[in-house]
Design a protein around this motif. Structure first.
Motif, PDB file in Angstrom:
ATOM      1  N   GLY A 207      44.976  40.617  38.818  1.00  0.00           N
ATOM      2  CA  GLY A 207      46.305  41.528  38.917  1.00  0.00           C
ATOM      3  C   GLY A 207      46.467  41.252  37.505  1.00  0.00           C
ATOM      4  N   LEU A 208      47.442  39.992  36.877  1.00  0.00           N
ATOM      5  CA  LEU A 208      46.870  40.151  35.998  1.00  0.00           C
ATOM      6  C   LEU A 208      46.209  40.598  34.591  1.00  0.00           C
ATOM      7  CD1 LEU A 208      47.712  36.230  35.876  1.00  0.00           C
ATOM      8  CD2 LEU A 208      49.351  37.604  35.661  1.00  0.00           C
ATOM      9  N   LEU A 209      45.079  40.415  34.705  1.00  0.00           N
ATOM     10  CA  LEU A 209      43.767  41.312  34.086  1.00  0.00           C
ATOM     11  C   LEU A 209      44.124  43.291  33.598  1.00  0.00           C
ATOM     12  CD1 LEU A 209      41.432  41.124  31.821  1.00  0.00           C
ATOM     13  CD2 LEU A 209      40.241  41.042  34.702  1.00  0.00           C
ATOM     14  N   PHE A 210      43.906  43.373  35.308  1.00  0.00           N
ATOM     15  CA  PHE A 210      44.076  44.330  35.034  1.00  0.00           C
ATOM     16  C   PHE A 210      45.527  45.605  34.884  1.00  0.00           C
ATOM     17  CE2 PHE A 210      40.340  43.250  37.112  1.00  0.00           C
ATOM     18  CZ  PHE A 210      39.272  43.929  36.355  1.00  0.00           C
ATOM     19  N   ILE A 211      46.208  44.842  35.833  1.00  0.00           N
ATOM     20  CA  ILE A 211      47.981  45.277  35.204  1.00  0.00           C
ATOM     21  C   ILE A 211      48.784  44.773  34.346  1.00  0.00           C
ATOM     22  CG2 ILE A 211      49.588  45.704  37.165  1.00  0.00           C
ATOM     23  CD1 ILE A 211      48.338  45.570  39.496  1.00  0.00           C
ATOM     24  N   GLY A 212      48.292  43.073  34.088  1.00  0.00           N
ATOM     25  CA  GLY A 212      49.761  42.761  33.178  1.00  0.00           C
ATOM     26  C   GLY A 212      49.064  42.764  31.740  1.00  0.00           C
ATOM     27  N   GLY A 213      47.666  42.985  32.090  1.00  0.00           N
ATOM     28  CA  GLY A 213      47.018  43.384  30.955  1.00  0.00           C
ATOM     29  C   GLY A 213      46.462  44.805  30.629  1.00  0.00           C
ATOM     30  N   GLY A 214      45.852  45.412  31.417  1.00  0.00           N
ATOM     31  CA  GLY A 214      45.788  46.237  31.550  1.00  0.00           C
ATOM     32  C   GLY A 214      46.483  48.199  31.086  1.00  0.00           C
ATOM     33  N   PHE A 215      47.534  47.871  31.530  1.00  0.00           N
ATOM     34  CA  PHE A 215      48.582  48.710  32.435  1.00  0.00           C
ATOM     35  C   PHE A 215      49.886  48.575  30.881  1.00  0.00           C
ATOM     36  CE2 PHE A 215      46.378  49.937  36.076  1.00  0.00           C
ATOM     37  CZ  PHE A 215      46.114  50.976  35.864  1.00  0.00           C
ATOM     38  N   LEU A 216      50.467  46.785  31.278  1.00  0.00           N
ATOM     39  CA  LEU A 216      51.462  46.690  30.304  1.00  0.00           C
ATOM     40  C   LEU A 216      50.962  46.049  28.703  1.00  0.00           C
ATOM     41  CD1 LEU A 216      53.197  44.541  33.205  1.00  0.00           C
ATOM     42  CD2 LEU A 216      53.380  47.357  32.439  1.00  0.00           C
ATOM     43  N   GLY A 217      49.866  46.373  28.349  1.00  0.00           N
ATOM     44  CA  GLY A 217      49.238  45.688  27.402  1.00  0.00           C
ATOM     45  C   GLY A 217      50.041  44.264  26.784  1.00  0.00           C
ATOM     46  N   ALA A 218      49.793  43.371  27.508  1.00  0.00           N
ATOM     47  CA  ALA A 218      50.403  41.980  27.209  1.00  0.00           C
ATOM     48  C   ALA A 218      48.955  41.483  27.102  1.00  0.00           C
ATOM     49  CB  ALA A 218      50.629  40.821  28.729  1.00  0.00           C
ATOM     50  N   GLY A 219      49.121  40.890  25.789  1.00  0.00           N
ATOM     51  CA  GLY A 219      48.586  40.541  24.398  1.00  0.00           C
ATOM     52  C   GLY A 219      47.189  38.894  25.169  1.00  0.00           C
ATOM     53  N   MET A 220      48.255  38.102  24.760  1.00  0.00           N
ATOM     54  CA  MET A 220      48.230  36.314  25.215  1.00  0.00           C
ATOM     55  C   MET A 220      47.811  36.437  26.927  1.00  0.00           C
ATOM     56  SD  MET A 220      47.857  33.638  24.280  1.00  0.00           S
ATOM     57  CE  MET A 220      48.415  33.410  22.991  1.00  0.00           C
ATOM     58  N   LEU A 221      48.147  37.307  27.673  1.00  0.00           N
ATOM     59  CA  LEU A 221      48.172  37.704  29.231  1.00  0.00           C
ATOM     60  C   LEU A 221      46.705  38.072  29.533  1.00  0.00           C
ATOM     61  CD1 LEU A 221      49.632  36.730  32.173  1.00  0.00           C
ATOM     62  CD2 LEU A 221      50.407  38.982  32.335  1.00  0.00           C
ATOM     63  N   ASN A 222      46.200  39.081  28.740  1.00  0.00           N
ATOM     64  CA  ASN A 222      45.200  39.665  28.801  1.00  0.00           C
ATOM     65  C   ASN A 222      44.132  38.356  28.539  1.00  0.00           C
ATOM     66  OD1 ASN A 222      43.681  41.848  29.479  1.00  0.00           O
ATOM     67  ND2 ASN A 222      43.224  42.002  27.815  1.00  0.00           N
ATOM     68  N   ASP A 223      43.844  37.844  27.609  1.00  0.00           N
ATOM     69  CA  ASP A 223      43.559  37.094  26.397  1.00  0.00           C
ATOM     70  C   ASP A 223      43.093  35.451  27.952  1.00  0.00           C
ATOM     71  OD1 ASP A 223      42.997  38.085  24.633  1.00  0.00           O
ATOM     72  OD2 ASP A 223      44.609  36.806  23.373  1.00  0.00           O
ATOM     73  N   ILE A 224      44.017  35.392  28.185  1.00  0.00           N
ATOM     74  CA  ILE A 224      44.041  34.215  30.087  1.00  0.00           C
ATOM     75  C   ILE A 224      43.190  34.773  30.999  1.00  0.00           C
ATOM     76  CG2 ILE A 224      45.599  31.821  30.963  1.00  0.00           C
ATOM     77  CD1 ILE A 224      47.494  32.282  28.965  1.00  0.00           C
ATOM     78  N   SER A 225      43.460  35.670  31.898  1.00  0.00           N
ATOM     79  CA  SER A 225      43.291  36.314  32.615  1.00  0.00           C
ATOM     80  C   SER A 225      41.690  36.623  32.371  1.00  0.00           C
ATOM     81  CB  SER A 225      44.199  37.623  32.693  1.00  0.00           C
ATOM     82  OG  SER A 225      43.772  38.325  32.602  1.00  0.00           O
ATOM     83  N   LEU A 226      40.966  37.495  31.462  1.00  0.00           N
ATOM     84  CA  LEU A 226      39.775  37.493  31.354  1.00  0.00           C
ATOM     85  C   LEU A 226      38.974  36.628  31.413  1.00  0.00           C
ATOM     86  CD1 LEU A 226      38.303  39.521  30.592  1.00  0.00           C
ATOM     87  CD2 LEU A 226      37.864  39.335  28.026  1.00  0.00           C
ATOM     88  N   SER A 227      39.210  35.121  30.108  1.00  0.00           N
ATOM     89  CA  SER A 227      38.482  34.243  30.432  1.00  0.00           C
ATOM     90  C   SER A 227      38.281  33.613  32.427  1.00  0.00           C
ATOM     91  CB  SER A 227      38.806  33.346  29.835  1.00  0.00           C
ATOM     92  OG  SER A 227      40.348  32.392  29.649  1.00  0.00           O
ATOM     93  N   LEU A 228      39.755  33.530  32.693  1.00  0.00           N
ATOM     94  CA  LEU A 228      39.763  32.701  33.800  1.00  0.00           C
ATOM     95  C   LEU A 228      39.019  33.968  35.219  1.00  0.00           C
ATOM     96  CD1 LEU A 228      43.458  32.138  34.586  1.00  0.00           C
ATOM     97  CD2 LEU A 228      41.334  31.296  34.070  1.00  0.00           C
ATOM     98  N   PHE A 229      38.977  34.970  35.492  1.00  0.00           N
ATOM     99  CA  PHE A 229      38.780  36.171  35.663  1.00  0.00           C
ATOM    100  C   PHE A 229      37.013  36.302  35.750  1.00  0.00           C
ATOM    101  CE2 PHE A 229      36.306  39.938  37.289  1.00  0.00           C
ATOM    102  CZ  PHE A 229      37.224  40.597  38.565  1.00  0.00           C
ATOM    103  N   VAL A 230      36.703  36.216  34.674  1.00  0.00           N
ATOM    104  CA  VAL A 230      34.267  35.702  34.033  1.00  0.00           C
ATOM    105  C   VAL A 230      34.761  34.576  34.848  1.00  0.00           C
ATOM    106  CG1 VAL A 230      33.260  35.806  32.859  1.00  0.00           C
ATOM    107  CG2 VAL A 230      34.772  37.349  32.306  1.00  0.00           C
ATOM    108  N   GLY A 231      35.369  32.929  34.760  1.00  0.00           N
ATOM    109  CA  GLY A 231      34.959  32.057  35.063  1.00  0.00           C
ATOM    110  C   GLY A 231      35.105  31.538  36.465  1.00  0.00           C
TER     111      GLY A 231
END
Length: 374
Positions: free
Chosen positions: A258-282
């Motif tokens: 939700g943080l990655l695709f909604i918060g980062g993808g639609f809202l364009g949250a830079g730092m939120l996107n960076d944290i959620s991407l590494s968490l999702f893959v990890g």
């Protein structure tokens, strides 16, 4: 009870199972292939380091109708450096330019205000020096090394050194895959990425320790029986905790997605996107490694122990003798437990998934008179 819960109960009881340990060479091969791909991508493409590590400036504009592509071309023309532009949920733009010092940032800010038709006073500029990023990177490496050392010490004391080595290999496996994906797809590495990488270590270790705890309990005094080999008990431990691992991973991945695709993808949250991407893959890599890498590696290391080798020989010899003798009229039915309660005398044909329960016909014949039920 749900279907997944019913399956989990059957896995724990040993009624069904999958031979993870027996197919460990397949999982090793997949992991080696992914790891090599990640290392090659890291060596060829390298990491796209953010301005926190290389230095630069970030300009945030108020709401504007200018597209990200137009802003990127304007910023490149004004700075002459690499530019990354993100459209924010507020309607503004986040313009990141690497390699910009304080003297040049003022001129770039004025040019951007003119090209984007926004007041210069409303453009927020943040400057980051490369020395700050180097300090952050050094502290991150220090924290990672200290964490690895403490993990190895704890697991060696709480379990044994083989499990400590297997857990360490699984953690390195997860970090390598995550970093390799960043290199292959070109995602920017920021402070948020470092935070995410350090966070996934705990999740990965949790799943691994759950399986190790079950394995430690089930292999207590394992050399005193001749029914199961160590690898078979290890396989049963994985199956017994499989549903729990899946549930834990899915529950953790849902909010991160939700943080990655909604918060980062639609809202364009830079730092939120960076944290959620590494968490999702990890998190995904950690769930894989705890099931397919850590425990099979423990079984491989343990099977080299002289006592465990001797146990395997006794188990296989007993099975060969039982197969050669064949069934007898006075022998118990397959899956029945002997009256003396000695598990070493049980049929070991189902060792991969554990002991089977007594047939229903035998249970009905005990303690109940024949005849119609009332």
């Amino acid at each position: 009870m749900s279907k997944l819960g019913h399956l989990g109960a059957r896995l724990i009881r040993g009624e069904v199972g999958y031979d993870f340990i027996g197919k460990r060479k397949i999982w090793y091969g997949i992991s080696i292939l992914i790891t090599i791909t990640a290392i090659v991508g890291l060596a060829v493409r390298g990491l796209n380091m953010g301005i926190e590590f290389e230095g630069g400036a970030v300009f945030t504009t108020p709401k504007t109708s200018v597209s990200a592509g137009t802003a990127e071309r304007s910023a490149q023309a004004a700075s002459g450096h690499a530019v990354i532009v993100q459209k924010l949920g507020t309607g503004g733009l986040r313009i990141q330019i690497s390699g910009v010092d304080t003297a040049k940032s003022d001129q770039i800010k004025a040019d951007l205000a003119k090209d984007l038709s926004v007041p210069e006073a409303k453009i927020n500029a943040d400057l980051v020096g490369p020395s700050w990023g180097q300090t952050i990177a050094k502290k991150a490496w220090t924290g990672l090394i200290v964490f690895m050392i403490l993990v190895v010490i704890y697991l060696a004391i709480a379990f044994e050194w083989r499990m400590a080595i297997a857990a360490l290999v699984a953690l390195i496996h997860d970090i390598t895959i995550t970093v390799g994906i960043y290199a292959l797809v070109g995602f920017e590495v920021t402070v948020g990425t470092v935070i995410g990488l350090l966070t996934i270590l705990g999740y990965s270790l949790y799943d691994t320790v759950v399986v190790f705890d079950s394995l430690k309990e089930q292999t207590k005094d394992i050399t005193k029986q001749t029914r199961f080999t160590y690898s078979e008990v290890a396989n049963r431990s994985i199956n017994g905790t499989l549903v729990r691992s899946i549930n834990t991973t899915v529950v953790a991945l849902l909010p991160v997605a939700g943080l990655l695709f909604i918060g980062g993808g639609f809202l364009g949250a830079g730092m939120l996107n960076d944290i959620s991407l590494s968490l999702f893959v990890g998190l995904a890599a950690g769930a894989y490694s705890s099931i397919f890498i850590a425990t099979p590696l423990v079984a491989d290391l343990k099977e080299r122990d002289p006592q465990i080798k001797a146990l395997r020989k006794r188990v296989l010899a007993k099975r060969a003798a039982a197969a050669a003798a064949g069934p007898s009229d006075d022998a118990p039915a397959a899956g029945d437990d002997h009256e003396d309660g000695d598990p070493s005398d049980d049929d070991a044909a189902t060792a991969v998934v554990g002991p089977r329960h007594q047939p229903a016909s035998r249970n009905r014949g005990r303690g109940r008179p024949s005849g119609k039920r009332r």
